[in-house]
Design an enzyme around this catalytic site. Structure first.
Site, PDB file in Angstrom:
ATOM      1  N   ASP A 248       6.006  -4.488  -6.992  1.00  0.00           N
ATOM      2  CA  ASP A 248       5.308  -3.223  -7.199  1.00  0.00           C
ATOM      3  C   ASP A 248       6.066  -2.282  -8.115  1.00  0.00           C
ATOM      4  OD1 ASP A 248       3.206  -3.900  -5.443  1.00  0.00           O
ATOM      5  OD2 ASP A 248       4.509  -3.473  -3.739  1.00  0.00           O
TER       6      ASP A 248
ATOM      7  N   GLU B 121      -8.080  -3.904  -0.821  1.00  0.00           N
ATOM      8  CA  GLU B 121      -6.803  -4.578  -0.605  1.00  0.00           C
ATOM      9  C   GLU B 121      -5.838  -3.523  -0.056  1.00  0.00           C
ATOM     10  OE1 GLU B 121      -3.260  -6.864  -3.133  1.00  0.00           O
ATOM     11  OE2 GLU B 121      -4.739  -5.628  -4.163  1.00  0.00           O
TER      12      GLU B 121
END
Length: 249
Positions: free
Chosen positions: A47, A36
């Protein structure tokens, strides 16, 4: 017993293209089935600190979307049998046009798109464009979703759904408990295969998910190893490969 499937997350170009490529080689050698690859983004809402910092460092070099797609193309050429998914945020996909972006991603070797901030039912044509170019759109399910919305997503006919194992950001440890497994059961009840991630960093967590997911997803744990060992690439390669094996076996 067969090994677990692992989707491993890398930030394209971090800390350099050369080191990122070495890390990818180590991930594949360690057993990663899916790479990924995240295109660096200036405000990555899902994130945690490790990935945010990595994105910032790459962007400071003037790294562009084209650079990230070129990096993916390099990976695809070296590992044609390894599935590559592209992870990014909506504005990078929407700005050049969703169809145009998907065409370029497909040409680089991408097989699926993970765009967390494009809702599955208001995706600006992402699902259709992915299908047009031989890719899949992989929407994200979160425990914070209402039961009604989660039911709608799980029965929407997506081949794969990325299940975020908790609310918040990536990178802090996640406990796999009954609530987690109940959530995964709801995500998969419509027949979609599940990729489960957010805070997976060790083999015990991975084992707890063994029977319920198509693959486990690990990202921040690898980004941290790369950050901490970028001055010693041989050590970096060894540690990344070993961690991949731990999560797979």
């Amino acid at each position: 017993m067969s090994k677990r499937k692992l989707m491993s997350h890398l930030v394209a170009g971090y800390p350099t293209n050369e080191t990122a490529l070495e890390a990818a080689r180590s991930l594949v050698k360690g057993g990663a089935d899916i790479l990924e690859i995240q295109l660096p983004f200036s405000d990555p809402s899902a994130d945690g600190p490790a990935i945010q910092t990595a994105c910032t460092k790459v962007l400071e070099r003037g790294y562009k979307t084209k650079d990230g797609l070129d990096f993916i193309a390099t990976l695809h050429k070296e590992f044609p049998q390894t599935t590559i998914y592209l992870m990014s945020y909506g504005s990078l996909v929407y700005t050049p046009g969703v169809d145009a972006f998907c065409k370029k991603a497909s040409e680089a070797g991408v097989k699926g798109m993970i765009i967390p901030d494009l809702p599955f039912d208001h995706d600006e044509g992402l699902t259709a464009s992915c299908k047009k170019y031989g890719m899949v759109n992989i929407p994200v399910a979160a425990p914070s979703m209402s039961p009604e919305r989660l039911h709608k997503l799980s029965h929407a006919g997506f081949p794969y759904i990325y299940a975020a194992l908790r609310v918040g950001i990536t990178g802090t440890d996640t406990s796999i408990d009954k609530d987690t497994l109940d959530f995964l059961s709801k995500v998969s009840e419509g027949g979609s295969k599940i990729y489960a991630g957010f805070g997976i960093s060790n083999g015990n967590q991975a084992k707890a998910l063994n029977t319920t997911v198509e693959a486990i997803v690990a990202g921040s744990v690898f980004v941290r190893l790369i950050s901490e060992n970028q001055g010693n690439v041989e050590k970096l390669k060894s540690l990344v490969e070993a961690k991949a094996r731990e999560l797979c076996e």
